[in-house]
Design a protein around this motif. Sequence first.
Motif, PDB file in Angstrom:
ATOM      1  N   GLU A 138      -1.356 -38.349 -87.530  1.00  0.00           N
ATOM      2  CA  GLU A 138      -2.670 -39.155 -87.592  1.00  0.00           C
ATOM      3  C   GLU A 138      -3.593 -38.507 -86.703  1.00  0.00           C
ATOM      4  O   GLU A 138      -3.247 -38.165 -85.521  1.00  0.00           O
ATOM      5  CB  GLU A 138      -2.553 -40.690 -86.894  1.00  0.00           C
ATOM      6  CG  GLU A 138      -1.496 -41.598 -87.859  1.00  0.00           C
ATOM      7  CD  GLU A 138      -2.577 -42.417 -88.809  1.00  0.00           C
ATOM      8  OE1 GLU A 138      -3.754 -42.040 -89.151  1.00  0.00           O
ATOM      9  OE2 GLU A 138      -2.028 -43.187 -89.254  1.00  0.00           O
ATOM     10  N   THR A 139      -4.873 -38.189 -86.957  1.00  0.00           N
ATOM     11  CA  THR A 139      -5.755 -37.450 -85.988  1.00  0.00           C
ATOM     12  C   THR A 139      -6.110 -38.378 -84.980  1.00  0.00           C
ATOM     13  O   THR A 139      -6.424 -37.914 -83.975  1.00  0.00           O
ATOM     14  CB  THR A 139      -6.918 -36.949 -86.752  1.00  0.00           C
ATOM     15  OG1 THR A 139      -6.375 -36.194 -88.075  1.00  0.00           O
ATOM     16  CG2 THR A 139      -7.881 -36.012 -86.068  1.00  0.00           C
ATOM     17  N   PHE A 140      -6.387 -39.284 -85.298  1.00  0.00           N
ATOM     18  CA  PHE A 140      -6.873 -40.473 -84.175  1.00  0.00           C
ATOM     19  C   PHE A 140      -6.071 -41.819 -84.114  1.00  0.00           C
ATOM     20  O   PHE A 140      -5.577 -42.304 -85.133  1.00  0.00           O
ATOM     21  CB  PHE A 140      -8.338 -40.943 -84.695  1.00  0.00           C
ATOM     22  CG  PHE A 140      -9.336 -39.739 -84.813  1.00  0.00           C
ATOM     23  CD1 PHE A 140      -9.587 -39.086 -83.680  1.00  0.00           C
ATOM     24  CD2 PHE A 140      -9.492 -39.431 -86.182  1.00  0.00           C
ATOM     25  CE1 PHE A 140     -10.566 -38.083 -83.789  1.00  0.00           C
ATOM     26  CE2 PHE A 140     -10.428 -38.446 -86.089  1.00  0.00           C
ATOM     27  CZ  PHE A 140     -10.993 -37.786 -85.054  1.00  0.00           C
ATOM     28  N   PRO A 141      -5.958 -42.379 -83.022  1.00  0.00           N
ATOM     29  CA  PRO A 141      -6.655 -41.848 -81.818  1.00  0.00           C
ATOM     30  C   PRO A 141      -5.771 -40.687 -81.418  1.00  0.00           C
ATOM     31  O   PRO A 141      -4.652 -40.493 -81.480  1.00  0.00           O
ATOM     32  CB  PRO A 141      -6.253 -43.044 -80.728  1.00  0.00           C
ATOM     33  CG  PRO A 141      -5.212 -43.555 -81.321  1.00  0.00           C
ATOM     34  CD  PRO A 141      -5.342 -43.445 -82.655  1.00  0.00           C
ATOM     35  N   ILE A 142      -6.447 -39.720 -80.503  1.00  0.00           N
ATOM     36  CA  ILE A 142      -5.820 -38.465 -80.022  1.00  0.00           C
ATOM     37  C   ILE A 142      -5.074 -38.909 -78.579  1.00  0.00           C
ATOM     38  O   ILE A 142      -5.650 -39.299 -77.657  1.00  0.00           O
ATOM     39  CB  ILE A 142      -6.985 -37.361 -79.797  1.00  0.00           C
ATOM     40  CG1 ILE A 142      -7.749 -36.921 -80.875  1.00  0.00           C
ATOM     41  CG2 ILE A 142      -6.365 -36.121 -78.994  1.00  0.00           C
ATOM     42  CD1 ILE A 142      -8.715 -35.965 -80.685  1.00  0.00           C
ATOM     43  N   TRP A 143      -3.566 -38.613 -78.898  1.00  0.00           N
ATOM     44  CA  TRP A 143      -2.818 -39.203 -77.829  1.00  0.00           C
ATOM     45  C   TRP A 143      -3.124 -38.643 -76.535  1.00  0.00           C
ATOM     46  O   TRP A 143      -2.617 -39.520 -75.606  1.00  0.00           O
ATOM     47  CB  TRP A 143      -1.269 -38.702 -78.564  1.00  0.00           C
ATOM     48  CG  TRP A 143      -0.980 -37.480 -78.652  1.00  0.00           C
ATOM     49  CD1 TRP A 143      -1.216 -36.771 -79.530  1.00  0.00           C
ATOM     50  CD2 TRP A 143      -0.466 -36.600 -77.545  1.00  0.00           C
ATOM     51  NE1 TRP A 143      -0.837 -35.428 -79.413  1.00  0.00           N
ATOM     52  CE2 TRP A 143      -0.287 -35.447 -78.187  1.00  0.00           C
ATOM     53  CE3 TRP A 143       0.193 -36.985 -76.202  1.00  0.00           C
ATOM     54  CZ2 TRP A 143       0.446 -34.507 -77.440  1.00  0.00           C
ATOM     55  CZ3 TRP A 143       0.686 -35.883 -75.495  1.00  0.00           C
ATOM     56  CH2 TRP A 143       1.007 -34.611 -76.236  1.00  0.00           C
ATOM     57  N   ASN A 144      -3.443 -37.196 -76.377  1.00  0.00           N
ATOM     58  CA  ASN A 144      -3.595 -36.701 -75.005  1.00  0.00           C
ATOM     59  C   ASN A 144      -4.952 -36.766 -74.477  1.00  0.00           C
ATOM     60  O   ASN A 144      -5.151 -35.641 -73.639  1.00  0.00           O
ATOM     61  CB  ASN A 144      -2.901 -35.184 -74.844  1.00  0.00           C
ATOM     62  CG  ASN A 144      -3.349 -34.570 -76.018  1.00  0.00           C
ATOM     63  OD1 ASN A 144      -3.957 -34.965 -76.970  1.00  0.00           O
ATOM     64  ND2 ASN A 144      -3.020 -32.985 -76.194  1.00  0.00           N
ATOM     65  N   LEU A 145      -5.811 -37.503 -74.897  1.00  0.00           N
ATOM     66  CA  LEU A 145      -7.207 -37.886 -74.371  1.00  0.00           C
ATOM     67  C   LEU A 145      -7.160 -39.097 -73.802  1.00  0.00           C
ATOM     68  O   LEU A 145      -6.348 -39.996 -73.974  1.00  0.00           O
ATOM     69  CB  LEU A 145      -8.166 -37.850 -75.379  1.00  0.00           C
ATOM     70  CG  LEU A 145      -8.711 -36.413 -76.194  1.00  0.00           C
ATOM     71  CD1 LEU A 145      -9.753 -36.587 -77.108  1.00  0.00           C
ATOM     72  CD2 LEU A 145      -9.012 -35.340 -74.974  1.00  0.00           C
ATOM     73  N   PRO A 146      -8.199 -39.361 -72.753  1.00  0.00           N
ATOM     74  CA  PRO A 146      -7.876 -40.814 -71.809  1.00  0.00           C
ATOM     75  C   PRO A 146      -8.212 -41.626 -73.096  1.00  0.00           C
ATOM     76  O   PRO A 146      -8.979 -41.795 -74.075  1.00  0.00           O
ATOM     77  CB  PRO A 146      -8.922 -40.649 -70.849  1.00  0.00           C
ATOM     78  CG  PRO A 146      -9.037 -39.146 -70.734  1.00  0.00           C
ATOM     79  CD  PRO A 146      -8.852 -38.484 -72.004  1.00  0.00           C
TER      80      PRO A 146
END
Length: 495
Positions: free
Chosen positions: A206-214
């Motif tokens: 899954e592209t989003f949500p991006i796990w390693n962004l806040p």
Amino acid sequence: MEVGFSSEKYLKLQAEHIKERIEKFGGKLYLEFGGKLFDDYHASRVLPGFAPDNKIKMLLELKDKAEIIIAINAADIEKNKVRGDYGITYDLDVLRLVDAFRGFGLYVGSVVITQFAGQSAAEGFKKRLEALGLKVYLHYPIEGYPANVDKIVSDEGYGKNEYIVTSRPLVVVTAPGPGSGKMATCLSQLYQDKKHGVSAGYAKFETFPIWNLPLKHPVNVAYEAATADLNDVNMIDPFHLEAYGELTVNYNRDVEIFPVLRALFEKISGGDSPYKSPTDMGVNMAGNCIIDDEVCRRASKAEIIRRYFAAMCAKTKGLSDGADVDKIKFLMNSVGVTEADRDARAEALMKSEETGGEPAMAIKLSDGRVVTGKTSQLLGAASAALLNALKALGGISDSIRLMSPSIIEPVQDLKVNHLGGKNPRLHTDEVLVALSICAATNPVAEIAMQQLEKLKGCEAHSTVILSQVDENLMKKLGINLTCEPVYESKKLYHK
């Protein structure tokens, strides 16, 4: 255009990471592929530099290792469920997907019809696919799914499903839309593979949500705005935090179902689950390929505003109850933007005011210039703005006419007097056809036609809801369009 994302790095890193996951499970991986495989324009808007076909390019890096299973829910076939973006039913979209994958040279192994309970439309679709030379398998409803783990992981559960024969190490499971049974197909295959003595694993893309962004990073907030009608909510993955002491982002549905998934993994393997958290299941490396965080933040804030206007227009059209409007409004507040921050909106409203409240449109070009268009006897505001944008991009004086009234008037006569149209003004598609004809003999019109590619990524705002014809044309040109949530007329019926 500003670039905030490296597609080159992404393609290399993502393919390598998937290969590593294949090896982790002994040489075979079922990869549940969520989101759009083709034309992922949301990703390209919030991650400038992300090519809309990046996911396909990434799969082509693994072309010799990959095969594709397309899953479709029998209930969706029965009720003729329609994709909102393409306007076609899910069963027709399966055919479109097969053609698209094959067009890229990817191997489509089979189609699986999930939740099959004897639906006549699903049976007819199965016969149609088989007549076209496709392998089709049936998976059945399981009583107590997903909570009754003992029943699910048994010969009366996954064991009842037809075993999908696969031949390659990477099996990508995709679908026309959500609720098609992708995950259940993967887990059923894990159960069946173990019975056949095949070592295999599961992962999720899954592209989003991006796990390693806040959690509150605008890129992730933009995903919430995009899925506001589905009630998806980004949240800290509590299982990952407990297992590793690390903050990662996932979304509510994966977090809520994870305890059940973990129990299923344990039951299928007869030991510990290979994953300690929903984040562990993912293979998405997009967050590692952001090269300019500020560019992506700005782009994502703009996308949230676009989603707000789209939701408002959907409410006006009667396509939604408006619950998503309030949610997106809250998300706008959370990242510090308002409707007034919409590119080109102020200029469009000003042009409308100058013309006595007539419909108007403004287009912001890639160099920051804003051109406008007003309603006239010959052209609608969108058509006028489009022509003015082509003039500006081609360095053509505003005083020069690209098409004379003698070209436009016969088209108007055809529309009104012969085809029964009520609005004599030319739509954007009609304008481009007329302009292309003029370009055969008019060098200036030819210069204007050569500017069409430069419209991709430009921002446009209309003071009224446009016709579907104009909306579709703007989308084909790659223009990011928003509209005020009002119709041009007060009629009850709008085509």
